[in-house]
Design an enzyme around this catalytic site. Structure first.
Site, mmCIF file in Angstrom:
data_model
loop_
_atom_site.group_PDB
_atom_site.id
_atom_site.type_symbol
_atom_site.label_atom_id
_atom_site.label_comp_id
_atom_site.label_asym_id
_atom_site.label_seq_id
_atom_site.Cartn_x
_atom_site.Cartn_y
_atom_site.Cartn_z
ATOM 1 C CD GLN A 4 -25.706 -6.309 9.417
ATOM 2 O OE1 GLN A 4 -26.697 -5.589 8.976
ATOM 3 N NE2 GLN A 4 -24.977 -5.628 10.551
HETATM 4 N N1 GTP Z 1 -38.261 -0.124 -1.611
HETATM 5 C C1 GTP Z 1 -37.520 -1.403 -1.582
HETATM 6 N N2 GTP Z 1 -37.131 -1.848 -0.692
HETATM 7 C C2 GTP Z 1 -36.233 -3.158 -0.849
HETATM 8 C C3 GTP Z 1 -35.794 -3.589 -2.141
HETATM 9 N N3 GTP Z 1 -35.278 -4.449 -1.990
HETATM 10 C C4 GTP Z 1 -35.044 -4.843 -0.764
HETATM 11 N N4 GTP Z 1 -35.491 -3.791 0.026
HETATM 12 C C5 GTP Z 1 -35.686 -3.737 1.306
HETATM 13 O O1 GTP Z 1 -34.404 -3.539 1.930
HETATM 14 C C6 GTP Z 1 -34.440 -4.257 3.087
HETATM 15 C C7 GTP Z 1 -32.834 -5.141 3.054
HETATM 16 O O2 GTP Z 1 -33.241 -6.279 2.162
HETATM 17 P P1 GTP Z 1 -32.526 -7.385 2.471
HETATM 18 O O3 GTP Z 1 -32.867 -8.446 1.184
HETATM 19 O O4 GTP Z 1 -32.410 -8.211 3.559
HETATM 20 O O5 GTP Z 1 -31.040 -7.197 2.196
HETATM 21 P P2 GTP Z 1 -29.679 -8.030 2.178
HETATM 22 O O6 GTP Z 1 -28.867 -7.390 1.019
HETATM 23 O O7 GTP Z 1 -29.919 -9.327 2.124
HETATM 24 O O8 GTP Z 1 -29.081 -7.558 3.494
HETATM 25 P P3 GTP Z 1 -28.015 -8.470 4.499
HETATM 26 O O9 GTP Z 1 -28.461 -9.921 4.447
HETATM 27 O O10 GTP Z 1 -27.834 -7.999 5.592
HETATM 28 O O11 GTP Z 1 -26.772 -8.543 3.500
HETATM 29 C C8 GTP Z 1 -35.627 -4.960 3.326
HETATM 30 O O12 GTP Z 1 -36.336 -4.151 4.203
HETATM 31 C C9 GTP Z 1 -36.342 -4.995 1.954
HETATM 32 O O13 GTP Z 1 -37.707 -5.059 2.369
HETATM 33 C C10 GTP Z 1 -36.579 -2.796 -3.405
HETATM 34 O O14 GTP Z 1 -36.269 -3.143 -4.340
HETATM 35 N N5 GTP Z 1 -37.191 -1.670 -2.999
#
Ligand code: GTP
Ligand code: MG
Lengths: 185, 361
Positions: free
Chosen positions: A70
């Site tokens: 974020q």
């Molecule tokens: N369709 C799909 N959705 C994904 C994939 N990887 C993650 N998501 C979705 O994307 C969203 C964000 O995933 P996170 O792993 O929380 O992302 P992050 O990069 O850790 O985000 P921050 O912690 O805010 O930095 C979630 O709703 C996941 O389910 C993927 O390979 N395919």
């Protein structure tokens, strides 16, 4: 800072690698880490600070730092630069609108002296989503071909949902780090 | 691995993202996942006991923070650089351990405790930095100072608590990208727009952007929803299987169900949500929250398919990334029951509303 790198030389445990996962919020960093660690990925909260996972991979112990993306906490990223052997930059390949943000943040990161020795793996994540950009398209937008020639890098398409590509990416990263660090010892 | 052939010299990186799926690799992957799952399960028993209690974390944290602080103030009175260095190194390693403790507990720590711990660590690092330059002036101990990027090094030492978004350059650098647009509805005013995903074989992401005074209804499931630059709109959507990202919206009403919802730069908006994890706001004001209240024929099935059939009350537990204090953020509130809209019912097509042919589908 520098001081920490001294300690690293002295205290680095045998076969340990420190990997920093960064990228915009919502790109899927936490999902990737949990998936590769074989954990349930059905309920994941946006990361408020950071998470660390220690896992064995081949003969190595990986300390994976997953830092929240974020905007408010991006300025914390720099706290994790020191001692980083591998940098994983995660891209949401379906988020076309924020690709310029994504490029800008990556460019800033690569200017960091403390990360200059780190191998760079770019995950073009969410390949399972229809309409996601391909890794080639992402590479073009991020202008990867024009990166500093000394950088070891690779881009891999993946899906944290299906697991596709994750192993290929981490295999490359671990091999690349190993060939730089442990083969010199 | 030393005995395996090393990767080719990577001065000339050759990204090869198109390599065909290799069955052997797949198998290896599965084996790894299985192994890791086992490891995780056996480990969970031990980790849950170490991280279950916030108060035990806090007392450990406070103890070691105190001890680091006292180390910081009680430097050996010597000018012997070797002694000084080892003193500094010991503090530094204590800080690293403390940081690791926080990281390991971060899944289970409440947000305020997590963020104040982070801040304390920042402060300790800053103090160490100061002490370092005070005791060992002008010397740099870096094994990595071969880099050409000297200028950045100075910046990187000035640690800031992230409270000012201004320095993170919100003006996007325009990239000349002739990338195709994703499916979505864009640039409309004063319209009633309905889109039904029910008959789509493959669902993907969907974008709503640059809409003014529109009513948007999305029936069925999508994988990801991006919402950008909406004013005076009402948006009602079926379940989103991945995440929703909302940026720059004003005076809007959203009725959404999703696994994750991130809201940035929203002003005076109402959100009727069902979310698997806590909704996130950043740079928002006047955001009001209430439970999901959409109905259309078949929505129960869609919600079940998306794993969103249960109401878990997360809509009322919002995390404000811009709010670092223990008291609740003033940027959001729960919408009073008597101010909430009635549940929204989307009639099946045949209504006078137009079914949009969105671009790019
Ligand atoms: N369709 C799909 N959705 C994904 C994939 N990887 C993650 N998501 C979705 O994307 C969203 C964000 O995933 P996170 O792993 O929380 O992302 P992050 O990069 O850790 O985000 P921050 O912690 O805010 O930095 C979630 O709703 C996941 O389910 C993927 O390979 N395919
Ligand atoms: Mg995360």
């Amino acid at each position: 800072m520098g001081l920490l790198s001294i300690i690293r030389k002295i205290k680095r445990k045998e076969k340990e690698m420190r990997i920093l996962m960064v990228g915009l919020d919502n790109s899927g960093k936490t999902t990737i880490v949990l998936k590769i660690n074989g954990e349930d990925t059905s309920v994941i909260s946006p990361t408020l600070g950071f998470n660390i996972k220690t896992l064995s991979y081949q003969k190595y112990t990986l300390n994976i730092w997953d830092v929240g993306g974020q905007r408010t906490i991006r300025s914390y990223w720099r706290n994790y630069f020191e001692q980083t052997d591998g940098l994983v930059w995660v891209v949401d390949s379906s988020d076309l609108r924020r690709l310029d943000d994504c490029k800008m943040e990556l460019d800033n990161l690569l200017k960091e002296e403390r990360l200059s020795g780190a191998s760079l793996l770019i995950f073009a994540n969410k390949q399972d989503i229809k309409g996601a950009l391909t890794p080639e398209e992402i590479a073009k937008v991020l202008n990867l071909e024009n990166m500093d020639k000394t950088r070891h890098w690779k881009i891999v398409g993946c899906s944290a949902y299906t697991g596709e590509g994750l192993l290929e990416g981490f295999d490359w990263l671990v091999q690349d780090i190993a060939s730089r660090i442990y083969m010199l010892d | 691995m030393e005995e395996e052939s090393p990767p080719p010299p990577s001065d000339l990186p050759s990204p090869n993202p198109n390599s065909p799926r290799d069955p052997a690799l797949q198998k290896k992957h599965q084996a790894m996942l299985d192994r890791l799952t086992n490891r995780h399960q056996s480990r969970q028993k031990t980790t849950s006991t170490t991280t279950d209690s916030t108060s035990s974390f806090l007392s450990t944290f406070t103890d070691s923070k105190r001890s680091i602080e006292s180390q910081l103030t009680n430097s050996p009175s010597t000018t012997d650089p070797t002694l000084l260095k080892s003193h500094l190194a010991s503090i530094s390693s204590s800080i690293s351990s403390l940081e690791k403790l926080v990281a390991e507990s971060s899944y289970s720590l409440p947000s305020y405790e997590l963020r104040s711990s982070l801040k304390s660590i920042e402060n300790l690092k800053q103090s160490l930095e100061n002490l370092n330059s005070q005791l060992l002036p002008k010397k740099k101990f870096s094994f990595r100072n071969k880099s050409t990027n000297k200028s950045n090094h100075e910046n990187s030492n000035s640690i800031q608590i992230p409270s000012n978004p201004e320095n993170s350059n919100p003006i996007p650098t325009q990239i000349p990208l002739s990338i195709r647009d994703s499916p979505g509805i864009r640039n409309k005013e004063n319209q009633n727009l309905t889109k039904n995903f029910k008959n789509f074989k493959e669902i993907g992401e969907f974008t709503l952007s640059d809409l003014d005074s529109c009513e948007v209804k999305l029936i069925g499931c999508v994988n990801a929803l991006f919402v950008n630059k909406l004013r005076n709109c009402r948006v009602y959507t079926g379940p989103v299987i991945g995440s929703v990202l909302i940026e720059e919206v004003e005076n809007c009403v959203f009725v959404l169900a999703s696994h994750q919802i991130r809201i940035h730069y929203a002003k005076s908006c109402e959100f009727y949500l069902r979310v698997r994890s806590r909704p996130i706001i950043e740079d928002c004001e006047g955001a009001k929250f209430a439970p999901y209240c959409l109905r259309y024929e078949g929505i129960e099935e869609d919600l079940r398919e998306a794993g969103l059939e249960e109401e878990n009350e997360n809509w009322g537990y919002v995390d404000d990334f811009k709010w670092l204090r223990a008291v609740k953020s003033p940027n959001w509130s729960v919408l009073e029951e008597n101010e909430r809209i009635e549940s929204v019912e989307i009639e099946d097509s045949g209504s006078a509303e137009m079914e949009v042919e969105s671009e790019g589908v």
